[in-house]
Motif scaffolding. Structure first.
Motif, PDB file in Angstrom:
ATOM      1  N   ILE A 177       1.703   6.979  -6.726  1.00 18.90           N
ATOM      2  CA  ILE A 177       0.734   8.063  -6.991  1.00 18.90           C
ATOM      3  C   ILE A 177       1.379   9.419  -6.718  1.00 18.90           C
ATOM      4  N   VAL A 178       2.148   9.492  -5.627  1.00 22.89           N
ATOM      5  CA  VAL A 178       2.828  10.746  -5.286  1.00 22.89           C
ATOM      6  C   VAL A 178       3.752  11.168  -6.430  1.00 22.89           C
ATOM      7  N   ARG A 179       4.473  10.221  -6.960  1.00 27.37           N
ATOM      8  CA  ARG A 179       5.406  10.558  -8.061  1.00 27.37           C
ATOM      9  C   ARG A 179       4.629  11.046  -9.283  1.00 27.37           C
ATOM     10  N   LYS A 227       0.833  -1.211   0.000  1.00 24.11           N
ATOM     11  CA  LYS A 227       0.000   0.000   0.000  1.00 24.11           C
ATOM     12  C   LYS A 227       0.870   1.265   0.000  1.00 24.11           C
ATOM     13  N   MET A 228       1.961   1.211   0.731  1.00 22.27           N
ATOM     14  CA  MET A 228       2.844   2.377   0.757  1.00 22.27           C
ATOM     15  C   MET A 228       3.471   2.587  -0.618  1.00 22.27           C
ATOM     16  N   GLU A 268       2.222   1.736  -3.449  1.00 21.76           N
ATOM     17  CA  GLU A 268       1.180   2.299  -4.327  1.00 21.76           C
ATOM     18  C   GLU A 268       1.056   3.805  -4.105  1.00 21.76           C
ATOM     19  N   ALA A 269       1.102   4.183  -2.832  1.00 20.26           N
ATOM     20  CA  ALA A 269       0.985   5.622  -2.523  1.00 20.26           C
ATOM     21  C   ALA A 269       2.173   6.387  -3.095  1.00 20.26           C
ATOM     22  N   TYR A 270       3.364   5.818  -2.977  1.00 15.60           N
ATOM     23  CA  TYR A 270       4.556   6.485  -3.521  1.00 15.60           C
ATOM     24  C   TYR A 270       4.426   6.669  -5.035  1.00 15.60           C
TER      25      TYR A 270
END
Lengths: 176, 381
Positions: B34-36, B27-28, B30-32
């Motif tokens: 999206i952040v990028r 999950k982290m 995936e979040a990274y």
């Protein structure tokens, strides 16, 4: 850390990722103090990362990044907690010490030994996060009051009562 | 099993490293990702995105005024052009950009104008409490809000100024207002004061006072109540936040407010669908757009979130300190806007798409998930 925050505020994704990684352990431990399963914890952390990146420009002082990040995490944990129809009850009874979390289950993914999980499960539900923030993450009582939006005296009281309850529990019952 | 834990042992246990967990790691990651992606998208939009400030809950009974103070290049009081300059000072700091100059009204233009005394300037609209003086210098009023220029001076140095890293300080005021067109005190709304530090004793900034959901007459008088001043500063012992609170109970009365020539307009919609979700109206001023959504089921815990897309399908961003449902429109084409009202959790699940380069992804997700949609041609009279 402050340089990373400033870079992240300018849109540097790698700086932001580095900041989150630096706080990853804290995020996991705090979310664990709040939530019941790994999916929820993972969701709370993921949402926190996205929210933090979206709002990082609103952070006025880099020095507050950690406090600010934890505040976002707590908000997300609360949302999930409510969504799961779990009830937050700030007036606990001794019976609530025996939560439905089992140290054994959580130790599997959280800690190399049972001590961490056992300790948390012995605490009242409402004191777990406060204990985690105070002892585990070394926030001051004032900061915890800010993060949780509660009175500082309440923080003091819950730490005091939690320790007393923990001591009684250990003296009277030992391992669950 | 140990029978006792010392504080140090509790610390050691609760700060122990956690084991790797695949679900969390995934999950982290995936979040990274999206952040990028978002960072890439943001860079492309850098020219149109300014610093965005998000508001607090709009039901607060007081205004919450916040401004950050940067003293990297302090300008000392003796050198300051006092009147009419605050909007210029903040225009680079906030999402609204430049406020139309012709709409800014000085509060010092009427007799008696401020006079200079040996101890400092005396303003027409001024109040002092506990050694802190609040002076109103100018305003810009639309049909949605009054932006109030304010100067705050303290007889003593603002506390712990020297402890603050990078000389930045965060000040929060709690205040309220009475308006002559409504007998009841304005009980909702809030605003952030975006400002700059002048010296250890002085701050200047602009406060957005929200008049959402109120019909503002062209002219009215306002009494401005200031209650508390919160000054946040770094904890010298460790990273964190401390603040000191000052009671500054005072009132500035009979402030004459006149809406700017182009104060804005209201487009009535008054439409509710079968789910009890809809839109009452939208309000447009030169710098912001306010929507007034309807949720008839709010008492049954249907929590909604409204989104507005501009004519190019791009999501409008919140205005500075405005809270939800108020959007900055500087530099945006709002000839047509599309309002979507979504269920809160649903929106949280799709909001990441808003920063995709392909705006249709977000719009399609809104089309599929929104509880209510309304396309509004704002050019129609």
């Amino acid at each position: 850390m402050e340089l990373l925050v400033k870079k992240a505020q300018r849109g540097d994704a790698e700086a932001f990722v580095a900041l989150i990684e630096a706080n990853k352990e804290s995020l996991k431990r705090i979310a664990f103090s709040y939530l019941k399963n790994e999916e929820d914890i993972a969701d709370a952390i993921q949402e926190t990362i996205l929210d933090a990146f979206e709002h990082i420009k609103t952070l006025r002082k880099a020095v507050y990044f950690r406090t600010w990040l934890v505040r976002i995490l707590i908000n997300n944990c609360t949302k999930i907690y409510r969504k799961n129809k779990a009830q937050v009850n700030y007036e606990y009874t001794p019976e609530e010490v025996l939560s439905d979390k089992t140290g054994e289950n959580f130790a599997i993914f959280f800690s190399t030994d049972l001590e961490f999980c056992d300790l948390l499960t012995r605490l009242p539900e409402d004191s777990r996060t406060i204990f985690q923030l105070y002892f585990g993450e070394q926030f001051t009582m004032s900061e915890i009051a800010e993060i949780l939006q509660i009175n500082e005296n309440t923080v003091k009281s819950k730490i005091h009562r939690g320790k007393k309850l923990l001591r009684n529990e250990l003296e009277n019952g030992g391992a669950r | 099993m140990k029978k006792q834990y010392s504080d140090e042992e509790i610390k050691a246990i609760l700060s122990a490293s956690t084991t790797d967990n695949d679900v969390i790691n995934q999950k982290m990651q995936e979040a990274y990702d999206i952040v990028r992606e978002r960072a890439t998208a943001q860079k492309k939009n850098e020219k149109t995105f300014r610093k965005v400030w998000y508001g607090l809950a709009s039901t607060a009974a007081v205004f919450v005024l916040v401004f950050a103070v940067g003293a990297t290049n302090p300008v000392w009081a003796a050198n300051i052009p006092i009147i009419g300059s605050i909007f210029q000072k903040v225009q680079e700091l906030w999402n609204y950009g430049e406020v139309p100059k012709e709409g800014v009204v000085s509060l010092e233009t009427e007799e008696p104008e401020y006079v200079t005394e040996s101890e400092g300037e005396v303003y027409l609209y001024q109040a002092t409490a506990n050694g802190v003086t609040f002076s109103l210098t100018e305003y810009y009023a639309t049909n949605q809000a009054v932006f109030l220029g304010m100067r705050i001076e303290s007889e003593e140095e603002f506390p712990s100024f020297h402890e603050i890293e990078e000389n930045n300080l965060l000040i929060q005021l709690f205040a309220g207002a009475d308006v002559s067109f409504d007998e009841n005190r304005l009980s909702s709304g809030h605003g952030y004061l975006e400002g700059v530090q002048i010296d250890e004793h002085t701050y200047e900034g602009v406060l957005r006072m929200d008049f959402k959901d109120m019909e503002i007459p062209e002219t009215f008088e306002m009494d401005f109540h200031i209650m508390d001043v919160y000054i946040y500063f770094a904890n010298p012992e460790k990273t964190g936040l401390r603040h000191e609170t000052f009671r500054a109970d005072c009132k500035i009365e009979n402030i004459p407010i006149k809406l700017s020539g182009d104060a804005g307009r209201v487009i009535e919609i008054d439409e509710v669908n079968g789910d009890g979700v809809g839109l009452a109206s939208i309000e447009i001023s030169p710098i912001e757009l306010t929507i007034n959504p309807i949720n008839e089921n709010s008492l049954e815990e249907l929590v909604t979130f409204a989104v507005v897309l501009d004519a190019e399908g791009r999501k409008l961003e919140f205005g500075d300190g405005s809270g939800e449902n108020v959007f900055a429109i500087t530099g945006r084409d709002i000839s047509t806007v599309t309002v979507y009202v979504c269920e809160w959790d649903t929106y949280m699940g799709i909001k990441g798409l808003a920063l995709e380069e392909d705006t249709s992804l977000f719009q399609n997700a809104l089309e599929e998930n929104a509880l209510y949609k309304k396309v509004i041609d704002t050019t129609e009279e």
